[in-house]
Scaffold this motif. Structure first.
Motif, PDB file in Angstrom:
ATOM      1  N   LEU A  16      44.548  46.742  32.409  1.00  0.00           N
ATOM      2  CA  LEU A  16      44.515  45.751  33.467  1.00  0.00           C
ATOM      3  C   LEU A  16      43.229  44.949  33.327  1.00  0.00           C
ATOM      4  O   LEU A  16      42.162  45.525  33.103  1.00  0.00           O
ATOM      5  N   VAL A  17      43.324  43.634  33.449  1.00  0.00           N
ATOM      6  CA  VAL A  17      42.155  42.764  33.320  1.00  0.00           C
ATOM      7  C   VAL A  17      42.037  41.916  34.581  1.00  0.00           C
ATOM      8  O   VAL A  17      42.923  41.111  34.887  1.00  0.00           O
ATOM      9  N   TYR A  18      40.935  42.112  35.322  1.00  0.00           N
ATOM     10  CA  TYR A  18      40.702  41.340  36.542  1.00  0.00           C
ATOM     11  C   TYR A  18      39.776  40.164  36.247  1.00  0.00           C
ATOM     12  O   TYR A  18      38.855  40.270  35.435  1.00  0.00           O
ATOM     13  N   THR A  19      40.032  39.058  36.914  1.00  0.00           N
ATOM     14  CA  THR A  19      39.221  37.851  36.714  1.00  0.00           C
ATOM     15  C   THR A  19      38.120  37.775  37.768  1.00  0.00           C
ATOM     16  O   THR A  19      38.276  38.258  38.891  1.00  0.00           O
ATOM     17  N   SER A  20      37.012  37.156  37.391  1.00  0.00           N
ATOM     18  CA  SER A  20      35.886  37.019  38.304  1.00  0.00           C
ATOM     19  C   SER A  20      36.066  35.781  39.170  1.00  0.00           C
ATOM     20  O   SER A  20      36.515  34.733  38.707  1.00  0.00           O
ATOM     21  N   ASN A  21      35.704  35.910  40.436  1.00  0.00           N
ATOM     22  CA  ASN A  21      35.745  34.777  41.351  1.00  0.00           C
ATOM     23  C   ASN A  21      34.570  34.911  42.310  1.00  0.00           C
ATOM     24  O   ASN A  21      34.667  35.532  43.369  1.00  0.00           O
ATOM     25  N   GLU A  22      33.441  34.340  41.932  1.00  0.00           N
ATOM     26  CA  GLU A  22      32.220  34.477  42.727  1.00  0.00           C
ATOM     27  C   GLU A  22      32.296  33.732  44.060  1.00  0.00           C
ATOM     28  O   GLU A  22      31.488  33.953  44.949  1.00  0.00           O
ATOM     29  N   LYS A  23      33.280  32.844  44.198  1.00  0.00           N
ATOM     30  CA  LYS A  23      33.420  32.093  45.436  1.00  0.00           C
ATOM     31  C   LYS A  23      34.261  32.826  46.481  1.00  0.00           C
ATOM     32  O   LYS A  23      34.367  32.389  47.619  1.00  0.00           O
ATOM     33  N   ARG A  24      34.858  33.943  46.064  1.00  0.00           N
ATOM     34  CA  ARG A  24      35.717  34.675  46.992  1.00  0.00           C
ATOM     35  C   ARG A  24      34.890  35.228  48.149  1.00  0.00           C
ATOM     36  O   ARG A  24      33.806  35.771  47.955  1.00  0.00           O
ATOM     37  N   SER A  25      35.398  35.116  49.351  1.00  0.00           N
ATOM     38  CA  SER A  25      34.696  35.592  50.535  1.00  0.00           C
ATOM     39  C   SER A  25      35.564  36.597  51.279  1.00  0.00           C
ATOM     40  O   SER A  25      36.728  36.813  50.940  1.00  0.00           O
ATOM     41  N   GLY A  26      34.985  37.177  52.302  1.00  0.00           N
ATOM     42  CA  GLY A  26      35.723  38.140  53.099  1.00  0.00           C
ATOM     43  C   GLY A  26      35.444  39.569  52.675  1.00  0.00           C
ATOM     44  O   GLY A  26      34.629  39.833  51.788  1.00  0.00           O
TER      45      GLY A  26
ATOM     46  N   SER B 165      32.357  39.928  44.245  1.00  0.00           N
ATOM     47  CA  SER B 165      31.623  38.816  44.832  1.00  0.00           C
ATOM     48  C   SER B 165      31.148  39.159  46.237  1.00  0.00           C
ATOM     49  O   SER B 165      31.858  39.799  47.021  1.00  0.00           O
ATOM     50  N   GLY B 166      29.932  38.748  46.556  1.00  0.00           N
ATOM     51  CA  GLY B 166      29.385  38.974  47.878  1.00  0.00           C
ATOM     52  C   GLY B 166      28.785  40.348  48.084  1.00  0.00           C
ATOM     53  O   GLY B 166      28.141  40.602  49.109  1.00  0.00           O
ATOM     54  N   ALA B 167      28.955  41.254  47.135  1.00  0.00           N
ATOM     55  CA  ALA B 167      28.412  42.608  47.271  1.00  0.00           C
ATOM     56  C   ALA B 167      27.045  42.689  46.607  1.00  0.00           C
ATOM     57  O   ALA B 167      26.798  42.044  45.588  1.00  0.00           O
ATOM     58  N   ASN B 168      26.163  43.505  47.180  1.00  0.00           N
ATOM     59  CA  ASN B 168      24.840  43.679  46.577  1.00  0.00           C
ATOM     60  C   ASN B 168      24.801  44.859  45.611  1.00  0.00           C
ATOM     61  O   ASN B 168      23.772  45.175  45.031  1.00  0.00           O
ATOM     62  N   GLN B 169      25.949  45.526  45.455  1.00  0.00           N
ATOM     63  CA  GLN B 169      26.074  46.570  44.451  1.00  0.00           C
ATOM     64  C   GLN B 169      27.536  46.696  44.051  1.00  0.00           C
ATOM     65  O   GLN B 169      28.435  46.223  44.751  1.00  0.00           O
ATOM     66  N   ARG B 170      27.764  47.319  42.917  1.00  0.00           N
ATOM     67  CA  ARG B 170      29.114  47.552  42.418  1.00  0.00           C
ATOM     68  C   ARG B 170      29.393  49.043  42.544  1.00  0.00           C
ATOM     69  O   ARG B 170      28.635  49.854  42.018  1.00  0.00           O
ATOM     70  N   GLU B 171      30.492  49.393  43.198  1.00  0.00           N
ATOM     71  CA  GLU B 171      30.758  50.791  43.488  1.00  0.00           C
ATOM     72  C   GLU B 171      32.224  51.117  43.238  1.00  0.00           C
ATOM     73  O   GLU B 171      33.116  50.410  43.708  1.00  0.00           O
ATOM     74  N   VAL B 172      32.469  52.199  42.495  1.00  0.00           N
ATOM     75  CA  VAL B 172      33.826  52.671  42.237  1.00  0.00           C
ATOM     76  C   VAL B 172      33.895  54.163  42.516  1.00  0.00           C
ATOM     77  O   VAL B 172      32.863  54.859  42.527  1.00  0.00           O
ATOM     78  N   PHE B 173      35.127  54.668  42.703  1.00  0.00           N
ATOM     79  CA  PHE B 173      35.327  56.072  43.060  1.00  0.00           C
ATOM     80  C   PHE B 173      36.302  56.697  42.060  1.00  0.00           C
ATOM     81  O   PHE B 173      37.430  56.221  41.901  1.00  0.00           O
ATOM     82  N   LEU B 174      35.859  57.767  41.406  1.00  0.00           N
ATOM     83  CA  LEU B 174      36.641  58.385  40.329  1.00  0.00           C
ATOM     84  C   LEU B 174      37.097  59.783  40.713  1.00  0.00           C
ATOM     85  O   LEU B 174      36.331  60.576  41.258  1.00  0.00           O
TER      86      LEU B 174
END
Length: 390
Positions: free
Chosen positions: A161-171, A211-220
């Motif tokens: 799966l390949v997700y695209t970046s969208n830095e303008k996304r809000s919410g 986008s909009g996050a001050n860190q990147r977090e995933v759960f494994l």
């Protein structure tokens, strides 16, 4: 050409929910003939026939699908599911063709390559979206990924799966969860470009966009190999079974299956900050961190990292591993059930390495080297015999 014209008309009526039972039968027969043939109308042709479809979002497609399913259920006779399944089959096929996806929901229906209906198998790769939809993925599929508003956020390309970046996304951040069954592996490229390869019996919960996050977090849950893209402003965190791994940009492997007694992190490149309970440490390349969950004891050793990442090429490695844990690892890797009646052997520890080999070859190795006795009950069940049964 007459067949093509008739199918076009039936598709138009079906999407508008105007097909009679006889016409549904005709569509089912058409799809059952096999793979889509040249006589199937091109997407552009059908879109041109229908005024609504050019603006159809995935939400609209799902709504139409649900309407069709409700109609099928309302016309279903007691103790007779065939009519409902036929509706579900055609609806799934059409949404797959025109919407790029089809949804696995409470109907538990999927469509195989021959166009016939089958129950979703237990060993299916499942993508659960932020909109609570469950998509069944094949290992060689092509898929368009959308969010709850119908906007494209990525795609499936084979077994990734390949997700695209969208830095303008809000919410609020929206999460997807990818679950891999026993016997399979799958990859996901996150919106920041970081890649994760998931081992059998694993799942990953991750944001569709950072986008909009001050860190990147995933759960494994389970095991995965991470290649994290460096971002000095947003550190990357992996949380898994008592472990928190924090990085900026690096390559590492995490193994944290709930049924295992330990959680492991192997650092291949870069550096990571590892937290476990109240303890924290900085790992260096070539190190293995081993967390014993019963007492939270954390041990760090130098290792050959290739031994702990060989699973991505189909290999298996056992290092100072109890026979009980070896059997768990083989069950996940080969999607089999192994019943151990040799309780005395369960706690003994072994060292062994295997390339991509069939299960029987590994069992034969234990038989020849350690006198193990086993019985193959069927394709999916292996019994380890007790000493008395040798």
């Amino acid at each position: 050409m007459e067949i093509n014209h008739n199918i076009k008309q039936l598709i138009q009526k079906f999407v508008l929910n105007q097909c009679s039972p006889e016409e549904i039968e005709e569509l089912v027969r058409y799809f059952k003939k096999g793979r889509i043939t040249d006589e199937f109308p091109q997407t552009e042709e059908v879109l041109g026939m229908l005024e609504k479809l050019p603006e159809m979002s995935d939400n609209d497609a799902q709504r139409i699908y649900d309407q069709i399913i409700r109609k099928a259920k309302s016309q279903e006779k007691p103790h007779k599911k065939t009519y409902f399944y036929k509706y579900a089959a055609v609806a799934a096929m059409l949404l797959m063709v025109f919407g790029g996806t089809y949804f696995y929901n409470s109907t538990n229906i999927s469509l195989n390559n021959s166009g016939t209906v089958s129950a979703v198998p237990e060993n299916a790769i499942i993508l659960e979206t932020a909109a609570d939809k469950k998509l069944v993925l094949s290992e060689d599929g092509q898929l368009r990924l959308t969010d709850d508003k119908g906007e494209v956020i990525g795609s499936q390309k084979g077994n990734q799966l390949v997700y695209t970046s969208n830095e303008k996304r809000s919410g609020a951040i929206q999460y997807n969860t990818l679950s891999i069954p026993y016997g399979k592996r799958f990859s996901v490229q996150l919106s920041d470009g970081s890649s994760v390869t998931l081992n059998a019996g694993s799942s990953l919960r991750y944001p569709v966009n950072f986008s909009g996050a001050n860190q990147r977090e995933v759960f494994l849950t389970g095991e995965a190999f991470f290649k994290v893209v460096k971002d000095n402003k947003r550190p990357f965190f992996v949380k898994a079974e008592g472990l928190e791994v924090g990085v900026l940009g690096t390559e590492f492997n995490v193994s944290a299956y709930p049924e295992d007694a330990t959680s492991k992190v192997v650092l291949v490149e870069g550096s990571v900050k590892l937290k476990a309970d109240q303890k924290s440490t900085i790992m260096k390349p070539g190190e293995l961190a081993n967390l014993k969950r019963d007492n939270n004891a954390l041990e760090i050793h130098k290792v050959d990292t290739n031994l702990y990442t060989i699973w991505m090429q189909g290999g298996l490695v056992f290092r100072n591993m109890s026979f009980e844990d070896i059997l768990k690892k083989m069950e996940r890797h080969y999607d089999v059930k192994i019943i151990n009646n040799n309780k005395e052997l369960a706690t003994e520890k072994f060292n062994a390495s295997f390339d991509e080999e069939p299960l029987i070859k590994i069992l034969e190795y234990f038989k020849q080297t350690y006198g193990l006795s086993y019985t193959q009950k069927d394709d999916n069940t292996i019994i380890i015999n007790s000493k008395q049964e040798k």
